[in-house]
Design an enzyme around this catalytic site. Structure first.
Site, PDB file in Angstrom:
ATOM      1  N   MET A  79      29.354 -42.236  87.674  1.00  0.00           N
ATOM      2  CA  MET A  79      28.170 -42.223  86.821  1.00  0.00           C
ATOM      3  C   MET A  79      26.939 -42.518  87.668  1.00  0.00           C
ATOM      4  SD  MET A  79      29.622 -44.449  83.600  1.00  0.00           S
ATOM      5  CE  MET A  79      30.561 -45.578  84.646  1.00  0.00           C
TER       6      MET A  79
ATOM      7  N   GLY B  49      24.573 -47.491  87.255  1.00  0.00           N
ATOM      8  CA  GLY B  49      25.309 -46.713  88.266  1.00  0.00           C
ATOM      9  C   GLY B  49      26.668 -47.293  88.600  1.00  0.00           C
ATOM     10  N   SER B  50      27.733 -46.520  88.481  1.00  0.00           N
ATOM     11  CA  SER B  50      29.078 -47.081  88.666  1.00  0.00           C
ATOM     12  C   SER B  50      30.114 -45.962  88.558  1.00  0.00           C
ATOM     13  CB  SER B  50      29.332 -48.142  87.590  1.00  0.00           C
ATOM     14  OG  SER B  50      28.915 -47.660  86.339  1.00  0.00           O
ATOM     15  N   ARG B  51      31.380 -46.362  88.309  1.00  0.00           N
ATOM     16  CA  ARG B  51      32.440 -45.364  88.161  1.00  0.00           C
ATOM     17  C   ARG B  51      33.577 -45.936  87.325  1.00  0.00           C
ATOM     18  NH1 ARG B  51      35.108 -43.893  93.926  1.00  0.00           N
ATOM     19  NH2 ARG B  51      37.215 -43.478  93.201  1.00  0.00           N
TER      20      ARG B  51
END
EC number: 4.1.1.65
Length: 260
Positions: free
Chosen positions: A94, A182-184
């Site tokens: 993301m 922001g990440s995953r």
């Protein structure tokens, strides 16, 4: 497909940031006029970051849905480090412009939730899965298949929020957490799962099907053929007994008639 989504269009976690940036923008506009434009742009960014729209939700029992908006960065056979078994891994990255609400990919039940402290590397790199701060939800589907989905913090993301606990019931498409800025999310599936996405594909939380899981018959069904066979055997045995009794009666009747 279901569109039921009992949450506001703006995630509640975002309101402190939105109100703070809005107040700062207004005060700056009053005192500095056009110099406040960058702050108004920041306010717009914060609002779009915390948006949380309703989505179409596929209802196929074998479907595993995307838990997040973003782009597929990993699709590989590997080992689920939280269960120690072979698995199909699918990772969704993301960026700061994606919706960051995380949603349940399956209908099922939470077995346990594991949190790990770690680094804040760029979430798009592979080693982020094992080195970054992360939160793993180990669940099982209604058909008994294990699925693990992991929120991974990124370079900018410094806050993982997870709202489910062990033994909670999961409903696909419902919110279960959020990662800020922001990440995953990594998803580990049984190795017989069939992926329906490819690296580079853009996916949407709840509405994109990542993979399908073969449906396994429940344990009780496994005994059905055996029970059916026993029923057939019993019926055949009873028929043989009736036939034997009929034959004996016919022989007896013929003997009596011959004597007359």
């Amino acid at each position: 497909m279901s569109r039921v989504y009992p949450y506001p269009l703006i995630a509640k976690e975002g309101w402190p940031f939105i109100i703070g940036s809005l107040v700062l923008s207004i005060l700056t506009a009053i005192w500095c006029g056009w110099w406040s434009l960058p702050l108004w742009a920041l306010t717009v960014f914060v609002v779009q970051f915390f948006r949380d729209p309703a989505r179409d939700i596929p209802t196929g029992p074998e479907d595993v849905l995307s838990p997040a908006d973003g782009r597929i960065v990993v699709l590989e056979k590997t080992t689920d480090p939280y269960r120690g078994v072979n698995a199909l891994k699918i990772s969704v990255f993301m960026n700061v412009f994606n919706v960051h609400s995380n949603r349940c990919p399956i209908d099922g039940k939470v077995e346990r939730v594991d949190y790990f402290k770690g680094s804040f590397l760029n979430a798009s790199v592979d080693k982020a899965s094992v080195q970054n701060e992360r939160n793993a939800v180990l669940a099982v589907t209604n058909t008994g298949r294990p699925v693990t989905f992991v929120q991974v913090a990124g370079l900018v993301a410094r806050r993982i929020l997870c709202y489910v606990n062990a033994h909670d019931i999961l409903h696909r498409g419902n919110r279960y957490g959020l990662i800020r800025f922001g990440s995953r999310v990594d998803v580990y599936l049984p190795e017989d799962a069939t992926a329906l996405v490819a690296i580079g594909d853009k996916v949407r939380a709840s509405s994109t099907v990542l993979a399908t899981l073969p449906l396994h018959a429940p344990p009780a069904a496994a005994y059905a053929p055996e029970n059916g066979a026993n029923s057939v055997d019993n019926t055949t045995e009873q028929a043989d007994m009736v036939k034997e009794a009929t034959d004996r009666a016919a022989v007896a009747a013929q003997h009596v008639l011959s004597q007359e």
